[in-house]
Design an enzyme around this catalytic site. Structure first.
Site, PDB file in Angstrom:
ATOM      1  N   SER A   6       0.723  -1.200  -0.101  1.00 38.11           N
ATOM      2  CA  SER A   6       0.127   0.054  -0.061  1.00 38.11           C
ATOM      3  C   SER A   6       0.810   1.382   0.099  1.00 38.11           C
ATOM      4  O   SER A   6       0.403   2.523  -0.280  1.00 38.11           O
ATOM      5  CB  SER A   6      -1.061  -0.123   1.403  1.00 38.11           C
ATOM      6  OG  SER A   6      -1.819  -1.046   0.877  1.00 38.11           O
ATOM      7  N   LYS A  38      -0.037   3.731  -2.643  1.00 39.04           N
ATOM      8  CA  LYS A  38      -0.915   4.703  -2.590  1.00 39.04           C
ATOM      9  C   LYS A  38      -0.426   5.960  -2.452  1.00 39.04           C
ATOM     10  O   LYS A  38      -1.199   6.976  -2.944  1.00 39.04           O
ATOM     11  CB  LYS A  38      -1.927   4.186  -1.640  1.00 39.04           C
ATOM     12  CG  LYS A  38      -2.712   3.295  -1.768  1.00 39.04           C
ATOM     13  CD  LYS A  38      -3.636   2.818  -0.413  1.00 39.04           C
ATOM     14  CE  LYS A  38      -4.810   1.751  -0.631  1.00 39.04           C
ATOM     15  NZ  LYS A  38      -3.897   0.294  -0.479  1.00 39.04           N
ATOM     16  N   SER A  83      -6.006   2.678   4.376  1.00 34.56           N
ATOM     17  CA  SER A  83      -5.691   2.225   3.274  1.00 34.56           C
ATOM     18  C   SER A  83      -6.633   1.594   2.392  1.00 34.56           C
ATOM     19  O   SER A  83      -6.403   0.289   1.956  1.00 34.56           O
ATOM     20  CB  SER A  83      -4.363   1.235   3.565  1.00 34.56           C
ATOM     21  OG  SER A  83      -3.420   1.159   2.643  1.00 34.56           O
TER      22      SER A  83
END
Length: 402
Positions: free
Chosen positions: A94, A97, A152
């Site tokens: 993640s 991101k 997330s």
């Protein structure tokens, strides 16, 4: 905000993706880094193993560093103070991101609202981390970004991607933005960091994403938020008020959750975990006018919260070494910013690197009133010298419109 050794992207099997830290899955015999990696940012960054310049007054690196890859840099000057396999292409989880946010944040006003269609939530990987977005409910863009940064939430990522003409277009834009940032180790397959074959990045590239994203005030606010209220489902009873529930940031070095000591002066940015990536983490902190950025990828230690402990120790080292150690490379500026120099041409310290830094720690309150530490990074421009040499004029570079 080059010359690159070409390498085939490794292939990774899809697996459940979770943003919160976990134990990770590590092979019995961990793989070795490639003998030749990208030299973007300096030749030493393309070498396997630890790169640091010892000298008088330079502290020893922390012991018990088990991450496959890590990097410590001065976030303002871009000087890389030390690195370990900085350009090793690994699954990012993640932390990808950060690139998603840096690509899409400028596109939508935070007050814009979107009603979630069932199609918006399709295509998420099994076991994805979620914030709790519901179809046929309406959310503001601000709500969705809080879901991305704090929980997330792959559901929030997919809704924002739908607003951006779909996942395929979003992936293309993310890849183009990564290329512009000279993050040439990165291959984007999904916008949320879920494990997919061929999706890779590097500690170097993740640091570029963080440094670029931090030029945006909304990015800084979201990544430093500890907790917030997220809209719940619309009540069935007519006239009843829509409720909300609290969400907390999964970055334990920011929140102090699960036995992790919060790092003083920390201002984000993103943590991640997947089966293939293990634990990944990028963090930035300010202390005594200096701003240090670290990225840690896939510690092999089975110690609880190893990724946070190793990141914390590298932050400590970075503050102790900054201004004393000769850099081993630099975080290069974006191509679109006008740099005419070959990306890996010099690993020398930036001009003015020893000068004072005006960034200050300020109280930034999250949506639920919990105070956190964030960076007061204001104004400033990126200055280009004669032959394209870059330095940050004691301030953060800022992209137009950020």
């Amino acid at each position: 905000m080059a010359a690159v050794c070409a390498a085939l992207l490794p292939v990774f099997a899809a697996a459940p993706s979770w943003a919160a830290a976990g134990d990770g899955a590590h092979e019995a015999e961990p793989p070795s880094p490639p003998a030749h990696m990208s030299q973007v940012g300096g030749a030493r960054l393309g070498l396997p193993g630890t790169q640091v310049t010892a000298g008088a007054g330079v502290p020893a690196l922390p012991k018990k560093l088990t991450a496959r890859s890590w990097i410590v840099s001065d976030a303002e000057t871009g000087d890389v103070l030390a690195a370990h396999n900085a350009h090793w292409r690994l699954p990012p989880a993640s932390t990808l991101k950060m690139l998603f946010a840096d690509t899409l944040l400028p596109k939508f006003p935070s007050t814009e609202e979107h009603r979630v269609a069932p199609a918006d939530l399709q295509g998420m990987g099994a076991g994805s981390s979620l914030v709790g977005v519901k179809e046929d409910e309406t959310y503001s863009v601000r709500d969705l970004w809080l879901g991305v940064f704090l929980r997330s939430g792959n559901d929030a990522v997919h809704v924002l991607s739908a607003m951006n003409h779909g996942v395929a277009d979003t992936v293309k834009e993310m890849q183009a933005h990564a290329d512009d940032l000279q993050a040439l180790d990165t291959h984007v397959v999904t916008p949320d960091g879920y494990d997919e074959p061929g999706q890779v990045s590097s500690a170097y590239d993740l640091s570029l994403f963080a440094r670029s994203g931090l030029q945006n005030k909304d990015f800084r606010q979201y990544c430093s938020t500890v907790s917030a209220q997220f809209p719940g489902a619309k009540p069935k009873k007519k006239g009843a008020k829509r409720g909300s529930f609290q969400i907390q940031n999964t970055d334990r070095l920011l929140t102090g959750a699960d036995g992790v000591t919060p790092y003083p002066g920390l201002a984000g940015v993103k943590n991640g975990y997947t089966t293939n990536a293990g634990n990944t983490y990028t963090g930035v902190a300010e202390k005594n006018g200096r701003v240090v950025l670290v990225t840690v990828m896939n510690p092999s230690s089975k110690e609880l919260n190893a990724v946070y402990k190793e990141a914390s120790s590298l932050l400590d080292w970075g503050f102790a070494a900054d201004g004393k150690v000769t850099p081993v490379g630099r975080l290069v500026p974006p191509r679109s910013a006008g740099d005419t120099r070959r990306a890996g041409a010099s690993a020398a310290p930036s001009p003015g690197a020893a000068s004072g830094r005006p960034a200050q720690a300020v109280a930034s309150h999250d949506a639920s009133g919990v105070g956190t530490t964030a960076l007061a990074i204001v104004g400033g421009v990126l200055v280009v010298l004669g032959v394209g040499g870059w330095f940050v004029n004691r301030r953060w570079p800022r992209r137009p419109g950020a």
